[in-house]
Motif scaffolding. Structure first.
Motif, PDB file in Angstrom:
ATOM      1  N   LYS A  10      42.582 -12.262  27.334  1.00 12.02           N
ATOM      2  CA  LYS A  10      42.335 -10.816  27.404  1.00 12.02           C
ATOM      3  C   LYS A  10      41.891 -10.429  28.812  1.00 12.02           C
ATOM      4  CE  LYS A  10      39.906  -6.951  25.379  1.00 12.02           C
ATOM      5  NZ  LYS A  10      39.066  -6.445  24.323  1.00 12.02           N
ATOM      6  N   ALA A  11      41.046 -11.237  29.432  1.00 15.99           N
ATOM      7  CA  ALA A  11      40.581 -10.951  30.786  1.00 15.99           C
ATOM      8  C   ALA A  11      41.749 -10.937  31.775  1.00 15.99           C
ATOM      9  CB  ALA A  11      39.533 -11.972  31.216  1.00 15.99           C
ATOM     10  N   LYS A  12      42.672 -11.889  31.645  1.00 17.96           N
ATOM     11  CA  LYS A  12      43.821 -11.931  32.547  1.00 17.96           C
ATOM     12  C   LYS A  12      44.692 -10.686  32.377  1.00 17.96           C
ATOM     13  CE  LYS A  12      45.509 -16.040  31.634  1.00 17.96           C
ATOM     14  NZ  LYS A  12      46.237 -17.325  31.688  1.00 17.96           N
ATOM     15  N   ARG A  13      44.889 -10.259  31.118  1.00 19.39           N
ATOM     16  CA  ARG A  13      45.673  -9.036  30.879  1.00 19.39           C
ATOM     17  C   ARG A  13      44.936  -7.812  31.413  1.00 19.39           C
ATOM     18  NH1 ARG A  13      46.066 -11.383  25.910  1.00 19.39           N
ATOM     19  NH2 ARG A  13      44.672  -9.837  24.986  1.00 19.39           N
ATOM     20  N   ALA A  15      42.691  -7.598  33.789  1.00 20.78           N
ATOM     21  CA  ALA A  15      42.552  -7.595  35.251  1.00 20.78           C
ATOM     22  C   ALA A  15      43.741  -6.962  35.958  1.00 20.78           C
ATOM     23  CB  ALA A  15      42.321  -9.009  35.764  1.00 20.78           C
ATOM     24  N   THR A  16      44.873  -6.861  35.275  1.00 21.89           N
ATOM     25  CA  THR A  16      46.060  -6.271  35.897  1.00 21.89           C
ATOM     26  C   THR A  16      46.305  -4.835  35.459  1.00 21.89           C
ATOM     27  OG1 THR A  16      47.499  -7.134  34.143  1.00 21.89           O
ATOM     28  CG2 THR A  16      47.177  -8.536  36.094  1.00 21.89           C
ATOM     29  N   ASP A  17      45.388  -4.274  34.679  1.00 25.02           N
ATOM     30  CA  ASP A  17      45.550  -2.912  34.166  1.00 25.02           C
ATOM     31  C   ASP A  17      44.311  -2.086  34.516  1.00 25.02           C
ATOM     32  OD1 ASP A  17      45.426  -0.607  32.452  1.00 25.02           O
ATOM     33  OD2 ASP A  17      46.866  -1.558  31.117  1.00 25.02           O
ATOM     34  N   LYS A  18      44.491  -1.167  35.447  1.00 29.54           N
ATOM     35  CA  LYS A  18      43.371  -0.366  35.952  1.00 29.54           C
ATOM     36  C   LYS A  18      42.630   0.369  34.831  1.00 29.54           C
ATOM     37  CE  LYS A  18      42.498   2.654  39.880  1.00 29.54           C
ATOM     38  NZ  LYS A  18      43.117   3.369  40.997  1.00 29.54           N
ATOM     39  N   GLU A  19      43.357   0.920  33.886  1.00 29.58           N
ATOM     40  CA  GLU A  19      42.722   1.666  32.787  1.00 29.58           C
ATOM     41  C   GLU A  19      41.920   0.744  31.870  1.00 29.58           C
ATOM     42  OE1 GLU A  19      42.410   4.978  32.657  1.00 29.58           O
ATOM     43  OE2 GLU A  19      43.458   4.894  34.576  1.00 29.58           O
ATOM     44  N   GLN A  20      42.446  -0.452  31.618  1.00 26.06           N
ATOM     45  CA  GLN A  20      41.702  -1.407  30.800  1.00 26.06           C
ATOM     46  C   GLN A  20      40.452  -1.886  31.518  1.00 26.06           C
ATOM     47  OE1 GLN A  20      44.124  -4.620  29.336  1.00 26.06           O
ATOM     48  NE2 GLN A  20      45.260  -3.306  27.941  1.00 26.06           N
ATOM     49  N   ILE A  21      40.540  -2.047  32.835  1.00 24.40           N
ATOM     50  CA  ILE A  21      39.344  -2.430  33.597  1.00 24.40           C
ATOM     51  C   ILE A  21      38.300  -1.330  33.497  1.00 24.40           C
ATOM     52  CG2 ILE A  21      38.397  -2.886  35.895  1.00 24.40           C
ATOM     53  CD1 ILE A  21      41.033  -4.289  36.593  1.00 24.40           C
ATOM     54  N   ILE A  69      42.714 -11.998  43.545  1.00 22.62           N
ATOM     55  CA  ILE A  69      42.886 -11.661  42.127  1.00 22.62           C
ATOM     56  C   ILE A  69      42.111 -12.631  41.240  1.00 22.62           C
ATOM     57  CG2 ILE A  69      45.039 -12.961  41.877  1.00 22.62           C
ATOM     58  CD1 ILE A  69      44.234  -9.607  40.141  1.00 22.62           C
ATOM     59  N   SER A  70      41.958 -13.880  41.667  1.00 18.25           N
ATOM     60  CA  SER A  70      41.210 -14.843  40.851  1.00 18.25           C
ATOM     61  C   SER A  70      39.750 -14.401  40.686  1.00 18.25           C
ATOM     62  CB  SER A  70      41.276 -16.246  41.466  1.00 18.25           C
ATOM     63  OG  SER A  70      40.741 -16.240  42.773  1.00 18.25           O
ATOM     64  N   THR A  71      39.182 -13.796  41.712  1.00 13.64           N
ATOM     65  CA  THR A  71      37.818 -13.281  41.625  1.00 13.64           C
ATOM     66  C   THR A  71      37.763 -12.123  40.636  1.00 13.64           C
ATOM     67  OG1 THR A  71      37.241 -13.988  43.851  1.00 13.64           O
ATOM     68  CG2 THR A  71      35.939 -12.188  42.928  1.00 13.64           C
ATOM     69  N   ILE A  72      38.747 -11.241  40.703  1.00 11.01           N
ATOM     70  CA  ILE A  72      38.796 -10.105  39.782  1.00 11.01           C
ATOM     71  C   ILE A  72      38.896 -10.604  38.350  1.00 11.01           C
ATOM     72  CG2 ILE A  72      40.164  -8.089  39.090  1.00 11.01           C
ATOM     73  CD1 ILE A  72      40.956  -7.931  42.132  1.00 11.01           C
ATOM     74  N   VAL A  73      39.761 -11.586  38.111  1.00  7.44           N
ATOM     75  CA  VAL A  73      39.920 -12.123  36.752  1.00  7.44           C
ATOM     76  C   VAL A  73      38.611 -12.738  36.261  1.00  7.44           C
ATOM     77  CG1 VAL A  73      41.124 -13.828  35.319  1.00  7.44           C
ATOM     78  CG2 VAL A  73      42.412 -12.451  36.961  1.00  7.44           C
ATOM     79  N   LEU A  74      37.916 -13.475  37.113  1.00  5.42           N
ATOM     80  CA  LEU A  74      36.638 -14.069  36.697  1.00  5.42           C
ATOM     81  C   LEU A  74      35.597 -12.997  36.381  1.00  5.42           C
ATOM     82  CD1 LEU A  74      36.288 -17.148  39.070  1.00  5.42           C
ATOM     83  CD2 LEU A  74      36.486 -17.185  36.576  1.00  5.42           C
ATOM     84  N   ILE A  75      35.539 -11.959  37.194  1.00  4.52           N
ATOM     85  CA  ILE A  75      34.589 -10.872  36.922  1.00  4.52           C
ATOM     86  C   ILE A  75      34.938 -10.184  35.604  1.00  4.52           C
ATOM     87  CG2 ILE A  75      33.738  -8.620  37.681  1.00  4.52           C
ATOM     88  CD1 ILE A  75      34.108  -9.637  40.599  1.00  4.52           C
ATOM     89  N   ALA A  78      33.884 -12.279  32.707  1.00  4.15           N
ATOM     90  CA  ALA A  78      32.438 -12.170  32.448  1.00  4.15           C
ATOM     91  C   ALA A  78      32.122 -10.881  31.694  1.00  4.15           C
ATOM     92  CB  ALA A  78      31.649 -12.223  33.757  1.00  4.15           C
ATOM     93  N   LEU A  79      32.738  -9.774  32.102  1.00  2.04           N
ATOM     94  CA  LEU A  79      32.474  -8.490  31.447  1.00  2.04           C
ATOM     95  C   LEU A  79      33.020  -8.457  30.019  1.00  2.04           C
ATOM     96  CD1 LEU A  79      33.207  -6.057  34.423  1.00  2.04           C
ATOM     97  CD2 LEU A  79      30.971  -6.877  33.603  1.00  2.04           C
ATOM     98  N   VAL A  80      34.239  -8.972  29.840  1.00  2.10           N
ATOM     99  CA  VAL A  80      34.823  -9.006  28.489  1.00  2.10           C
ATOM    100  C   VAL A  80      33.990  -9.895  27.577  1.00  2.10           C
ATOM    101  CG1 VAL A  80      36.836  -9.723  27.126  1.00  2.10           C
ATOM    102  CG2 VAL A  80      37.162  -8.412  29.235  1.00  2.10           C
ATOM    103  N   TYR A  81      33.567 -11.041  28.085  1.00  5.70           N
ATOM    104  CA  TYR A  81      32.731 -11.941  27.286  1.00  5.70           C
ATOM    105  C   TYR A  81      31.420 -11.248  26.910  1.00  5.70           C
ATOM    106  CZ  TYR A  81      30.988 -16.330  25.464  1.00  5.70           C
ATOM    107  OH  TYR A  81      30.530 -17.313  24.613  1.00  5.70           O
TER     108      TYR A  81
END
Length: 131
Positions: A10-13, A15-21, A69-75, A78-81
């Motif tokens: 879910k985090a990987k998906r 991280a690529t969608d501004k609205e989901q972020i 992007i790897s940093t964005i995915v990790l952040i 953390a937020l999704v978790y």
């Protein structure tokens, strides 16, 4: 598929969608407001989450683009978790509910320490320029 793997996907998906972020940031902000502030550990968790959220917000706004992007995915992970109510230790369990959330956030913050330090320097420069 275990819960952590589902959250990672879910985090990987996300991280690529501004609205989901943005939605994730909103949910994390709401949950963060509800954290009790009566312990040092929760204060540290809150502080770590706030910096991670500022990093993503600055990235989304196009103000700060100095991490991969790897940093964005990790952040985002953390937020999704953090906002997922059913994780390794459910949040409703008194005293233990946020233990796994805190562990994940602290682990990711430690891994991203260099990016966080660079971001802090950038923020300080922005504040100095605003004065």
């Amino acid at each position: 598929m275990d819960k952590t793997k589902k959250i990672w996907e879910k985090a990987k998906r996300t991280a690529t969608d501004k609205e989901q972020i943005k939605s994730t940031l909103s949910s994390a902000g709401n949950k963060l407001k509800n954290l009790a502030e009566n312990s040092r550990e929760l204060q540290e968790l809150k502080s770590k989450l706030e910096i991670l959220m500022r990093m993503i917000q600055s990235h989304l706004a196009g103000e700060y683009r100095s991490f991969p992007i790897s940093t964005i995915v990790l952040i985002v992970f953390a937020l999704v978790y953090f906002i997922t109510p059913v994780d390794l230790i459910p949040d409703f369990i008194p005293a233990l509910g946020f233990t796994d959330d805190a562990s994940v956030v602290f682990l990711i913050a430690r891994k991203l320490n260099r990016d966080i330090e660079k971001f802090h320097l950038w923020e300080e420069e922005q504040w100095e320029q605003a004065d």
